[in-house]
Design a protein around this motif. Structure first.
Motif, PDB file in Angstrom:
ATOM      1  N   ASP A  98       0.833  -1.206   0.000  1.00 40.09           N
ATOM      2  CA  ASP A  98       0.000   0.000   0.000  1.00 40.09           C
ATOM      3  C   ASP A  98       0.868   1.258   0.000  1.00 40.09           C
ATOM      4  OD1 ASP A  98      -2.276  -1.558   0.088  1.00 40.09           O
ATOM      5  OD2 ASP A  98      -2.566  -1.339   2.258  1.00 40.09           O
ATOM      6  N   VAL A  99       1.875   1.262   0.860  1.00 36.87           N
ATOM      7  CA  VAL A  99       2.756   2.426   0.979  1.00 36.87           C
ATOM      8  C   VAL A  99       3.480   2.694  -0.338  1.00 36.87           C
ATOM      9  CG1 VAL A  99       4.856   3.294   2.087  1.00 36.87           C
ATOM     10  CG2 VAL A  99       3.076   2.223   3.474  1.00 36.87           C
ATOM     11  N   LEU A 100       4.039   1.656  -0.946  1.00 39.67           N
ATOM     12  CA  LEU A 100       4.844   1.832  -2.151  1.00 39.67           C
ATOM     13  C   LEU A 100       3.997   2.264  -3.347  1.00 39.67           C
ATOM     14  CD1 LEU A 100       7.237  -1.206  -1.703  1.00 39.67           C
ATOM     15  CD2 LEU A 100       7.805   1.214  -1.477  1.00 39.67           C
ATOM     16  N   ILE A 101       2.782   1.732  -3.466  1.00 41.43           N
ATOM     17  CA  ILE A 101       1.916   2.156  -4.574  1.00 41.43           C
ATOM     18  C   ILE A 101       1.563   3.632  -4.436  1.00 41.43           C
ATOM     19  CG2 ILE A 101      -0.371   1.912  -5.603  1.00 41.43           C
ATOM     20  CD1 ILE A 101      -0.238  -1.073  -4.957  1.00 41.43           C
ATOM     21  N   LEU A 102       1.200   4.068  -3.251  1.00 38.45           N
ATOM     22  CA  LEU A 102       0.808   5.461  -3.076  1.00 38.45           C
ATOM     23  C   LEU A 102       1.997   6.407  -3.197  1.00 38.45           C
ATOM     24  CD1 LEU A 102      -1.978   5.366  -0.364  1.00 38.45           C
ATOM     25  CD2 LEU A 102      -2.180   5.684  -2.803  1.00 38.45           C
ATOM     26  N   ILE A 103       3.176   5.969  -2.777  1.00 33.67           N
ATOM     27  CA  ILE A 103       4.370   6.791  -2.997  1.00 33.67           C
ATOM     28  C   ILE A 103       4.628   6.948  -4.492  1.00 33.67           C
ATOM     29  CG2 ILE A 103       6.895   6.812  -2.807  1.00 33.67           C
ATOM     30  CD1 ILE A 103       6.607   5.686  -0.014  1.00 33.67           C
TER      31      ILE A 103
END
Length: 230
Positions: A98-103
């Protein structure tokens, strides 16, 4: 949009999709789902220096990342290899995904960075409230407007809609930061998805916390709260 509520209806299709992977280790499928999401986040970030056409593979990668995130648990249950350890691994990888996609989307030039940050906070709170209910002795909560399946479907669709910016759609930007107007404010399709994540995520987190709090009413004394950490 609550995809989780239709899980029982889609269960035969999930089982059919999982069948070719019954020989795989469930953890391997979790890592595969994570790798697809990492690739999606990386391509989204590269949009800033290359082309918005990368949003098409971003959408495809997010979709299949979500699909394999579903079937790892299906394979584990079908083959008798479900475990608490595997469940922990799955949740850790999901949060990092989730974190990497939104970054990646925040860097892409097609999302307002502070809006992506607020969306990320909402998604993490939503996931936390679901697992915290389990931590205090209740079942894990998947209730509310925004399950993980919901957000992966929305992100996949948003990326695909953002892909072909040359079509004469009122929402399709012709270059990064060129936006369509909504109530006097400029947004891309991805921004609209992020706004939904912020609003629906906060409502879902509060709903899950409230439901757990009410369910614990009258249960009597429990262990004292954990002391603050260092």
């Amino acid at each position: 949009m609550v995809v989780e509520g239709y899980r029982a209806r889609f269960q035969p299709y999930i089982a059919r999709f999982a069948r070719p992977f019954l020989g795989w280790a469930p953890d391997s499928l979790s890592y595969l789902a994570f790798g697809l999401c990492v690739a999606a986040g990386t391509l989204a970030a590269l949009v800033r220096w290359t082309s918005p056409y990368l949003f098409l593979p971003v959408g495809i990668l997010v979709f299949f990342g979500g699909a394999f995130d579903v079937i790892d648990g299906e394979v584990a249950r079908a083959t008798g290899r479900a475990s608490v350890r595997g469940d922990l691994l799955d949740h850790v990888l999901d949060r990092y995904a989730d974190v990497l996609i939104l970054i990646g989307l925040a860097v892409s030039g097609f999302a307002i960075p502070w809006l992506a940050l607020l969306a990320l906070v909402s998604l993490l709170l939503t996931s936390y409230m679901g697992t915290q209910a389990q931590a205090v002795g209740l079942g894990r909560s998947y209730s509310g407007l925004l399950s993980r399946a919901d957000r992966l479907v929305i992100l996949s669709l948003a990326a695909v809609f953002e892909f072909d910016w040359s079509l004469p759609w009122p929402w399709a930007p012709t270059m990064p930061w060129e936006r369509f107007a909504l109530a006097g404010v400029g947004f891309t399709v991805i921004d609209v998805a992020l706004v939904y994540f912020v609003v629906a995520g906060q409502l879902t987190a509060l709903f899950r916390a409230g439901s757990a709090y009410r369910a614990l009413s009258g249960r009597g004394p429990a262990r004292p709260p954990d002391s603050p950490g260092p």
